[in-house]
Design an enzyme around this catalytic site. Structure first.
Site, PDB file in Angstrom:
ATOM      1  N   LYS A   1      10.939   5.853  -6.515  1.00  0.00           N
ATOM      2  CA  LYS A   1      10.044   7.022  -6.455  1.00  0.00           C
ATOM      3  C   LYS A   1      10.515   8.118  -7.408  1.00  0.00           C
ATOM      4  O   LYS A   1      11.695   8.447  -7.449  1.00  0.00           O
ATOM      5  CB  LYS A   1      10.021   7.572  -5.028  1.00  0.00           C
ATOM      6  CG  LYS A   1       9.563   6.557  -3.996  1.00  0.00           C
ATOM      7  CD  LYS A   1       9.882   7.026  -2.582  1.00  0.00           C
ATOM      8  CE  LYS A   1      11.365   7.122  -2.323  1.00  0.00           C
ATOM      9  NZ  LYS A   1      11.702   7.484  -0.941  1.00  0.00           N
TER      10      LYS A   1
ATOM     11  N   THR B   1       7.663  19.632   0.824  1.00  0.00           N
ATOM     12  CA  THR B   1       7.744  18.181   0.641  1.00  0.00           C
ATOM     13  C   THR B   1       8.763  17.552   1.589  1.00  0.00           C
ATOM     14  O   THR B   1       9.293  16.486   1.308  1.00  0.00           O
ATOM     15  CB  THR B   1       8.132  17.848  -0.813  1.00  0.00           C
ATOM     16  OG1 THR B   1       9.358  18.539  -1.113  1.00  0.00           O
ATOM     17  CG2 THR B   1       7.065  18.251  -1.803  1.00  0.00           C
TER      18      THR B   1
ATOM     19  N   GLY C   1      10.182  15.298   4.115  1.00  0.00           N
ATOM     20  CA  GLY C   1       9.766  14.036   4.743  1.00  0.00           C
ATOM     21  C   GLY C   1       8.892  13.148   3.876  1.00  0.00           C
ATOM     22  O   GLY C   1       8.360  12.142   4.362  1.00  0.00           O
ATOM     23  N   THR C   2       8.749  13.460   2.597  1.00  0.00           N
ATOM     24  CA  THR C   2       7.866  12.634   1.741  1.00  0.00           C
ATOM     25  C   THR C   2       8.400  11.199   1.626  1.00  0.00           C
ATOM     26  O   THR C   2       7.622  10.250   1.580  1.00  0.00           O
ATOM     27  CB  THR C   2       7.718  13.226   0.324  1.00  0.00           C
ATOM     28  OG1 THR C   2       9.024  13.475  -0.204  1.00  0.00           O
ATOM     29  CG2 THR C   2       6.921  14.512   0.332  1.00  0.00           C
ATOM     30  N   GLY C   3       9.730  11.073   1.566  1.00  0.00           N
ATOM     31  CA  GLY C   3      10.310   9.739   1.405  1.00  0.00           C
ATOM     32  C   GLY C   3      10.077   8.878   2.640  1.00  0.00           C
ATOM     33  O   GLY C   3       9.636   7.724   2.541  1.00  0.00           O
ATOM     34  N   CYS C   4      10.359   9.447   3.817  1.00  0.00           N
ATOM     35  CA  CYS C   4      10.162   8.704   5.075  1.00  0.00           C
ATOM     36  C   CYS C   4       8.699   8.287   5.219  1.00  0.00           C
ATOM     37  O   CYS C   4       8.383   7.150   5.594  1.00  0.00           O
ATOM     38  CB  CYS C   4      10.524   9.584   6.277  1.00  0.00           C
ATOM     39  SG  CYS C   4      12.195  10.233   6.231  1.00  0.00           S
TER      40      CYS C   4
HETATM   41  N1  LIG Z   1       5.029  17.409  -5.898  1.00  0.00           N
HETATM   42  C1  LIG Z   1       4.542  16.173  -5.743  1.00  0.00           C
HETATM   43  N2  LIG Z   1       3.253  15.892  -6.047  1.00  0.00           N
HETATM   44  C2  LIG Z   1       2.738  14.654  -5.882  1.00  0.00           C
HETATM   45  N3  LIG Z   1       3.457  13.610  -5.444  1.00  0.00           N
HETATM   46  C3  LIG Z   1       4.754  13.810  -5.136  1.00  0.00           C
HETATM   47  C4  LIG Z   1       5.370  15.093  -5.259  1.00  0.00           C
HETATM   48  N4  LIG Z   1       6.678  15.004  -4.855  1.00  0.00           N
HETATM   49  C5  LIG Z   1       6.858  13.716  -4.485  1.00  0.00           C
HETATM   50  N5  LIG Z   1       5.724  12.989  -4.668  1.00  0.00           N
HETATM   51  C6  LIG Z   1       5.522  11.583  -4.339  1.00  0.00           C
HETATM   52  O1  LIG Z   1       5.942  11.412  -2.983  1.00  0.00           O
HETATM   53  C7  LIG Z   1       6.562  10.155  -2.806  1.00  0.00           C
HETATM   54  C8  LIG Z   1       7.983  10.377  -2.299  1.00  0.00           C
HETATM   55  O2  LIG Z   1       8.768  10.660  -3.435  1.00  0.00           O
HETATM   56  P1  LIG Z   1      10.128  11.443  -3.492  1.00  0.00           P
HETATM   57  O3  LIG Z   1      10.754  11.097  -4.790  1.00  0.00           O
HETATM   58  O4  LIG Z   1       9.879  12.869  -3.162  1.00  0.00           O
HETATM   59  O5  LIG Z   1      10.862  10.733  -2.300  1.00  0.00           O
HETATM   60  P2  LIG Z   1      12.103  11.225  -1.530  1.00  0.00           P
HETATM   61  O6  LIG Z   1      12.926  12.091  -2.403  1.00  0.00           O
HETATM   62  O7  LIG Z   1      12.714  10.003  -0.929  1.00  0.00           O
HETATM   63  O8  LIG Z   1      11.577  12.093  -0.410  1.00  0.00           O
HETATM   64  P3  LIG Z   1      12.566  12.946   0.480  1.00  0.00           P
HETATM   65  O9  LIG Z   1      13.066  14.018  -0.443  1.00  0.00           O
HETATM   66  O10 LIG Z   1      11.674  13.386   1.560  1.00  0.00           O
HETATM   67  O11 LIG Z   1      13.696  12.047   0.917  1.00  0.00           O
HETATM   68  C9  LIG Z   1       6.468   9.460  -4.173  1.00  0.00           C
HETATM   69  O12 LIG Z   1       5.289   8.666  -4.207  1.00  0.00           O
HETATM   70  C10 LIG Z   1       6.383  10.627  -5.141  1.00  0.00           C
HETATM   71  O13 LIG Z   1       5.797  10.267  -6.363  1.00  0.00           O
HETATM   72  C1  LIG Z   2      16.308  12.150  10.346  1.00  0.00           C
HETATM   73  C2  LIG Z   2      15.981  12.293   8.903  1.00  0.00           C
HETATM   74  N1  LIG Z   2      15.737  11.197   8.158  1.00  0.00           N
HETATM   75  C3  LIG Z   2      15.418  11.337   6.833  1.00  0.00           C
HETATM   76  C4  LIG Z   2      15.362  12.574   6.240  1.00  0.00           C
HETATM   77  C5  LIG Z   2      15.048  12.707   4.759  1.00  0.00           C
HETATM   78  O1  LIG Z   2      13.947  13.518   4.532  1.00  0.00           O
HETATM   79  P1  LIG Z   2      13.974  14.782   3.500  1.00  0.00           P
HETATM   80  O2  LIG Z   2      14.784  14.364   2.308  1.00  0.00           O
HETATM   81  O3  LIG Z   2      12.556  15.034   3.178  1.00  0.00           O
HETATM   82  O4  LIG Z   2      14.618  15.947   4.200  1.00  0.00           O
HETATM   83  C6  LIG Z   2      15.631  13.686   7.047  1.00  0.00           C
HETATM   84  N2  LIG Z   2      15.607  14.935   6.547  1.00  0.00           N
HETATM   85  N3  LIG Z   2      15.930  13.527   8.365  1.00  0.00           N
END
Ligand SMILES: Nc1ncnc2c1ncn2[C@@H]1O[C@H](COP(=O)(O)OP(=O)(O)OP(=O)(O)O)[C@@H](O)[C@H]1O
Ligand SMILES: Cc1ncc(COP(=O)(O)O)c(N)n1
Length: 264
Positions: free
Chosen positions: A170, A202, A204-207
């Protein structure tokens, strides 16, 4: 099923996973690995659960209900990773989505440094898909530099050698007008692009993305369709992100459904 940490703030972790499953029409079950005290300002405390507490939850769910897909999130320690890998080998679910959660947005460690080796050796070979963000991919690859989409493709190729069937890398953390993600199947890289949404909310976007992929796979979608669905889901959720709390707010898990309802 999600095997992950609890986020008291409701935007990430188990809470985000179950909301995503529900929105996408699959029945969600869970095993909680750690409890975090968390809000939009950061992580105030982490309480990993005892190994037998985690094992017991996994046994209860998988010995009876089963799972069409299992998603793993925050696993915190090498011991928890080894336990989860043992249980996955025992029950053998076909679709395992490994989200290698390491650091929360505010910088708190959600995985101990020495656990990265266990993640590499024990969990990645069991994964149908691994879904790192750019810093996580770099950490798994011993500090590989990832600054461009070409670097992402190269990193996805290296990650694939560690054993997962697919790599979904991602690009949310890279700069640029677009949020670009890479899906690599061992031969070809496919790019998923959307305009970058200007928001700080943003959390929780990854989860959420990994859970949406797991939901799609649980419904029997091929990987590229599951990923395309997840990208639509997370883009809508970020576009309607909720300004709650005074820090980095969560995304809106109902956004794609509400958009579809209002356009039909
Ligand atoms: N500002 C944004 N606009 C549109 N899409 C986004 C944006 N930020 C992240 N994404 C998308 O959201 C999804 C999660 O990506 P990201 O790289 O943020 O994951 P992550 O870092 O694991 O998330 P987290 O930081 O919550 O752990 C991907 O499909 C990414 O392209
Ligand atoms: C319990 C738990 N699991 C995963 C994330 C990652 O999410 P983020 O990077 O968006 O804070 C988090 N903050 N908390």
């Amino acid at each position: 099923m999600t095997i992950a940490g609890s986020d008291s703030g409701g935007g990430a972790g188990i809470q985000a996973d179950l909301k995503t499953f529900q929105e996408l029409g699959v029945f969600g079950t869970s095993a909680i690995t750690a409890i975090t005290s968390q809000n939009t300002l950061g992580v105030q405390a982490v309480f990993p659960l005892p190994l037998d507490t985690i094992a017991s939850q996994i046994d209860s769910v998988l010995s009876d209900i089963g799972a069409d897909a299992v998603k793993t999130g925050m696993l915190f320690s090498a011991d928890i990773i080894r336990l989860v890998a043992d249980k996955l080998r025992l029950y053998g679910p076909q679709q395992v989505v490994v989200d290698p959660v390491m650091i929360a947005k505010g910088g708190a460690a959600l995985l101990q440094n020495e656990a990265i080796e266990a993640l590499r050796r024990e969990l990645l070979p069991l994964a149908a898909v691994v879904t790192p963000n750019v810093p996580e991919a770099s950490a798994i690859l011993d500090g590989a530099v990832i600054r461009s989409v070409d670097d992402m493709i190269e990193a996805a190729r290296s990650l694939h050698r560690l054993g997962p069937r697919y790599v979904f890398l991602k690009g949310g953390h890279l700069e640029g007008e677009e949020a670009v993600d890479v899906l690599f199947d061992g031969k070809e890289a496919r790019l998923f692009r959307t305009p970058r949404i200007r928001t700080k909310h943003t959390h929780g976007t990854g989860c959420t993305t990994a859970s949406a992929i797991a939901a799609g796979l649980a419904k029997g979608l091929p990987i590229d369709e599951a990923v395309a669905l997840a990208k639509r889901f997370i883009t809508a959720a970020i576009g309607s992100a909720l300004e709650i709390g005074s820090g980095i707010g969560p995304t809106h898990h109902a956004a794609l459904r509400l958009q579809q309802q209002s356009s039909s």
